[in-house]
Design a protein around this motif. Structure first.
Motif, PDB file in Angstrom:
ATOM      1  N   THR A   5       0.848  -1.185   0.000  1.00 46.09           N
ATOM      2  CA  THR A   5       0.000   0.000   0.000  1.00 46.09           C
ATOM      3  C   THR A   5       0.889   1.243   0.000  1.00 46.09           C
ATOM      4  O   THR A   5       2.058   1.197   0.378  1.00 46.09           O
ATOM      5  N   THR A   7       0.344   5.727   0.622  1.00 49.48           N
ATOM      6  CA  THR A   7      -0.584   6.747   1.090  1.00 49.48           C
ATOM      7  C   THR A   7      -0.279   8.062   0.388  1.00 49.48           C
ATOM      8  O   THR A   7       0.880   8.446   0.247  1.00 49.48           O
ATOM      9  N   THR A  66      -5.258   5.754   1.443  1.00 45.92           N
ATOM     10  CA  THR A  66      -4.387   4.602   1.252  1.00 45.92           C
ATOM     11  C   THR A  66      -4.793   3.892  -0.029  1.00 45.92           C
ATOM     12  O   THR A  66      -5.982   3.651  -0.266  1.00 45.92           O
ATOM     13  N   LYS A  68      -3.461   0.872  -3.262  1.00 46.69           N
ATOM     14  CA  LYS A  68      -2.584  -0.222  -3.683  1.00 46.69           C
ATOM     15  C   LYS A  68      -2.995  -0.605  -5.092  1.00 46.69           C
ATOM     16  O   LYS A  68      -4.031  -0.160  -5.600  1.00 46.69           O
TER      17      LYS A  68
END
Length: 181
Positions: A5, A7, A66, A68
Motif C-alpha cells: 500500500t 498513502t 491509502t 494499492k
C-alpha cells in the motif's frame, strides 16, 4: 499479485492541492491514476502502452488516502482502502510492458495566433504544480502547445504531470470551436 500500500496526503503531497476540479476538494488526477497502474504492472520493463483505461469516479482527498494496485497478467487495478479496510476499485487498465518501438513522426506544426493560456483565463482549474503549458495555438483545425517537461507532480513511471499537461490545449469550455453541433 498485490503491491504494498501507499498513502497520498494533501498535507505532504502538496501537488494534490493544485488539482481541485470542483475548486474546493483535491482529487487524484486521471494521469496520476494511470501512473499508479503503470507502477503496479512491474518495474523491470518499460511501460509501452496502456489499453482499456477505465476510471470509475473521482478519488477525492479530505485527508490521507491509502491505495494499492493488484495485477493479474496485463490487467492492473488501482484500489482505494478506507479506514475500516474496505477496498474500492478506482481504476483499471491493461498495461503493456516490453521494448520500445520506433517513435512516430512528429505532426506538422499548426499555424495560427497564440492563444491565452487556460490558467490565465480561468478556463482550467489546475494550480501551479500542473501549469506546464508554456504556449498555445487553438484553431478550428486543432491545437498546438508547448509544454515544460517538469512539473510539481512526481515523475513516477510515466510522468503524469506531462501527460496531464498534454490535455491542456483542448478547448475545454469552447468545444464548439472543433465541433459546432
Amino acid at each position: 499479485p498485490d503491491t504494498p500500500t501507499f498513502t497520498l496526503d494533501p498535507e505532504t503531497d502538496t501537488w494534490l492541492e493544485d488539482h481541485c476540479p470542483t475548486w474546493t476538494v483535491p482529487a487524484l488526477p486521471m494521469m496520476s491514476m494511470v501512473d499508479a497502474l503503470a507502477a503496479g504492472a512491474c518495474t523491470a520493463n518499460p511501460v509501452t502502452a496502456l489499453h482499456d483505461v477505465r476510471v470509475k469516479g473521482w478519488l477525492a482527498f479530505e485527508g490521507p488516502r491509502t491505495l494499492k494496485t493488484e495485477r493479474n497478467g496485463e490487467r492492473v487495478s488501482l484500489i482505494a482502502i478506507d479506514e475500516e479496510g474496505q477496498e474500492t476499485e478506482v481504476a483499471t487498465a491493461r498495461v503493456i510492458t516490453g521494448a520500445y518501438t520506433a517513435r512516430p513522426e512528429p505532426l506538422a506544426p499548426l499555424e495560427g495566433e497564440a492563444t491565452a493560456l487556460p490558467y490565465e483565463t480561468g478556463s482550467l482549474f489546475h494550480g501551479e504544480a500542473f501549469q506546464i503549458l508554456t504556449s498555445l495555438i487553438q484553431t478550428a483545425e486543432g491545437a498546438s502547445s508547448v509544454l515544460r517537461a517538469e512539473s510539481g507532480v512526481p515523475v513516477g513511471r510515466v510522468n503524469p504531470g506531462l501527460l496531464d499537461g498534454a490535455t491542456h490545449g483542448i478547448t475545454h469550455d469552447t468545444l464548439t470551436m472543433w465541433h459546432p453541433e
